[in-house]
Design a protein around this motif. Structure first.
Motif, PDB file in Angstrom:
ATOM      1  N   ASP A   1     -11.013  -2.629   3.094  1.00 52.26           N
ATOM      2  CA  ASP A   1     -10.230  -2.071   1.990  1.00 52.26           C
ATOM      3  C   ASP A   1     -10.280  -3.037   0.799  1.00 52.26           C
ATOM      4  O   ASP A   1      -9.797  -4.160   0.885  1.00 52.26           O
ATOM      5  CB  ASP A   1      -8.779  -1.870   2.456  1.00 52.26           C
ATOM      6  CG  ASP A   1      -7.893  -1.303   1.369  1.00 52.26           C
ATOM      7  OD1 ASP A   1      -6.668  -1.304   1.563  1.00 52.26           O
ATOM      8  OD2 ASP A   1      -8.418  -0.869   0.327  1.00 52.26           O
TER       9      ASP A   1
ATOM     10  N   SER B   1      -8.957  -2.220  -2.201  1.00 55.80           N
ATOM     11  CA  SER B   1      -8.011  -1.719  -3.208  1.00 55.80           C
ATOM     12  C   SER B   1      -7.118  -2.818  -3.766  1.00 55.80           C
ATOM     13  O   SER B   1      -6.754  -2.790  -4.938  1.00 55.80           O
ATOM     14  CB  SER B   1      -7.156  -0.595  -2.621  1.00 55.80           C
ATOM     15  OG  SER B   1      -6.389  -1.063  -1.524  1.00 55.80           O
ATOM     16  N   SER B   2      -6.753  -3.806  -2.908  1.00 51.83           N
ATOM     17  CA  SER B   2      -5.865  -4.874  -3.396  1.00 51.83           C
ATOM     18  C   SER B   2      -6.517  -5.658  -4.518  1.00 51.83           C
ATOM     19  O   SER B   2      -5.879  -5.995  -5.526  1.00 51.83           O
ATOM     20  CB  SER B   2      -5.482  -5.800  -2.245  1.00 51.83           C
ATOM     21  OG  SER B   2      -4.675  -5.130  -1.303  1.00 51.83           O
TER      22      SER B   2
ATOM     23  N   SER C   1       0.813  -1.212   0.000  1.00 49.07           N
ATOM     24  CA  SER C   1       0.000   0.000   0.000  1.00 49.07           C
ATOM     25  C   SER C   1       0.847   1.263   0.000  1.00 49.07           C
ATOM     26  O   SER C   1       0.345   2.352  -0.264  1.00 49.07           O
ATOM     27  CB  SER C   1      -0.926   0.005   1.220  1.00 49.07           C
ATOM     28  OG  SER C   1      -0.176  -0.007   2.425  1.00 49.07           O
TER      29      SER C   1
ATOM     30  N   GLY D   1      -4.796   0.784   6.748  1.00 46.98           N
ATOM     31  CA  GLY D   1      -5.378   1.094   5.452  1.00 46.98           C
ATOM     32  C   GLY D   1      -6.868   0.831   5.430  1.00 46.98           C
ATOM     33  O   GLY D   1      -7.648   1.612   4.874  1.00 46.98           O
TER      34      GLY D   1
END
Length: 543
Positions: free
Chosen positions: A377, A379-380, A266, A369
């Motif tokens: 999260d 985003s990954s 991140s 995060g």
């Protein structure tokens, strides 16, 4: 018995040496070892695919070279020990076993000065088998070989030529574009391997080893330092960076050790991670160097258990010199090291705090995060999906915002129109997977067509934040990036499978399937309580 001299059967032995565990990459690295040991400042590798399918590989260096006697000694199985004990060559077998693992015929051509003729000897395994005797060949140097020597070595040095390369590719190809593509892939893989194994020699800014330029088909190989010192933190105290190692004869010598924790994903751009860090489970663990040359890249060598995600940021730099070869039981390929059980225990005790700290940093970064983004999260998963362009999914040919329909081409045919959420001006960071609060169907997930602008929509998946599965499972897993990413990818894959096989007739069937799965999940989770605040905090003590 009066005669106790019992030489090995030539045919069986020379073919048996082919199977000592080399592959093309480790074999090439062994040839480069010899060039570096000969004082070369440049090594050139030329990989040729001939029109008739023959593959010829040449290794040329500008090292000190050899006269005819030197070539004879170097081509002997078990050649004499080098004068320098620090030499990367060790057993006097590398040139022969490495070469024969890839090809059936290899030649050594060399000279020490321009006023000497080129000296050449050849091992042809089929010739040895026919004669059943350890007989080399001394055919004259060909015009092509002279040209290759001049191009790849210069006035003096050494040229190794691999011919009859029956094992250079993992399978046989008919001559043509597929074979050429396979050779190109092999060359790229070889460059990547060399960039790692010899990175201290290639990197002109690294003063620990002398500089050696390595080129493949005229292209310089760039170094790759797996420890990424520009961004990583070295966390092992200076007082712990030297290890006294006892040799089998009772003497002692010193190995050095450093521990590097890489930045979290991140904290890096996708390009930075791919080019410099290359974080993965496989890459964590020990990076062992013998005389500056990497011989072990990753893995815990029984010091700790199997690699796992929470320690994927930790890499251990372990250095030793030739005097510790016996202590670490180096193999012929110089690609394996074994620690004595006592040393394993000592390293485990020394590195345990660092191992724990790496896991805590990984968890802490994931948790921070997730909290910064409101809990979970995603985003990954979005980064992963964006980087996997070859996944099976529909191709969007048009959308209609007014009717919330998309025109797609999929496994059912072209220009299929289906009803689905059409969303424009979406954040690029959540374009593939996003959790929303306005889903009214009650489903856990729904396909959608989304764009960061007003055109070029791509298929994605929306997750229902109000569904029990999201509230009770996703929220509890928020601090575990791999668990969240795994669920995201699974639901995205379900949505893509639906959209890649849908048409107007099948649309209600797929909707019914989503409804049934979502309803069953609600029933299965009915008796599970909503998470308490403590359930949403990852305890560092468990790291």
């Amino acid at each position: 018995m009066s005669n106790l001299i019992n030489p090995p059967d030539a045919a069986r032995a020379i073919f048996g040496f082919r199977d000592t565990g080399y592959n093309v990459k480790t074999a090439a690295a062994d040839i480069i070892d010899n060039s570096i040991a000969a004082g070369a400042t440049e090594v050139n590798i030329d990989i040729q695919l001939m029109a008739d399918g023959r593959k010829i590989v040449c290794f040329g260096d500008n090292g000190e070279g050899m006269d005819a006697d030197g070539v004879w000694a170097a081509m002997r199985y078990g050649s004499p020990q080098r004068t320098s004990a620090k030499s990367l060559g060790k057993f006097g077998l590398g040139l022969k076993t490495a070469s024969s693992s890839v090809c059936l015929r290899f030649s050594l051509i060399s000279r020490k000065s321009v006023d000497q003729p080129l000296a050449k000897l050849t091992w042809d395994l089929e010739h040895v088998a026919d004669r059943n005797d350890w007989e080399m060949q001394n055919a004259p140097v060909t015009t092509d070989e002279k040209d290759s020597f001049e191009d790849l070595c210069g006035d003096t040095g050494t040229l190794v030529v691999w011919e009859k390369c029956d094992r250079i590719l993992s399978k046989d190809y008919e001559p043509g574009t597929k074979e050429k593509a396979a050779i190109n892939r092999m060359s790229e893989s070889l460059a990547k391997h060399i960039s790692l194994v010899f990175h201290r020699f290639i990197d002109t800014s690294d003063g620990r080893e002398r500089n050696v330029a390595i080129n493949i088909n005229g292209e310089p190989v760039a170094h790759w330092n797996p420890l990424y010192p520009e961004r990583s933190e070295q966390v092992l105290a200076a007082r712990n960076q030297e290890l006294i190692v006892e040799l089998p004869d009772g003497n002692e010598d010193v190995a050095t050790i450093k521990a590097w924790i890489l930045p979290h994903r991140s904290d890096m751009t996708k390009e930075e991670e791919a080019k410099f860090a290359r974080i993965s489970n496989r890459a964590q663990g020990f990076y062992v160097y013998r005389e500056g040359r990497l011989i072990q890249d990753g893995g815990w060598l029984d010091v700790f258990g199997s690699p796992e995600p929470h320690t994927s940021l930790l890499r251990i730099e372990f250095d030793f010199g030739h005097s510790l070869d016996e202590a670490f039981r180096i193999d012929v390929k110089k690609s394996r090291i074994l620690f004595h059980p006592d040393l394993e225990e000592g390293l485990r005790k020394l590195l345990q705090p660092t191992y724990r700290e790496a896991g805590q940093r990984y968890r802490r970064t994931n948790r921070d995060g997730a909290n910064a983004k409101g809990g979970v999260d995603h985003s990954s998963a979005n980064k992963n999906i964006a980087g996997a362009a070859n996944t099976a999914k529909p191709q969007v040919t048009g959308v209609d915002n007014a009717t919330q329909t998309a025109e797609i081409s999929n496994n059912r045919g072209p220009k299929i129109r289906i009803k689905a959420p059409i969303q424009s001006n979406v954040s690029p960071d959540s374009i593939h997977v996003e959790a929303v609060t306005d889903m009214t169907s009650g489903h856990l997930w729904e396909p959608a067509y989304r764009s960061a602008g007003s055109t070029d929509h791509v298929p994605g998946v929306l997750l229902n934040k109000h569904h029990d599965f999201y509230q009770k499972i996703y929220q509890r897993a928020a601090a575990n990036g791999y668990a969240v990413e795994g669920m995201d990818l699974l639901l995205w894959a379900f949505a893509m499978a639906e959209q890649n096989n849908i048409n107007p007739e099948l649309e209600p069937i797929f909707e019914d399937i989503r409804e049934e799965i979502s309803a069953n999940l609600r029933k299965l989770l009915r008796n599970m309580p909503d998470p308490e605040p403590s359930d949403l905090i990852d305890d560092d003590e468990d790291a």
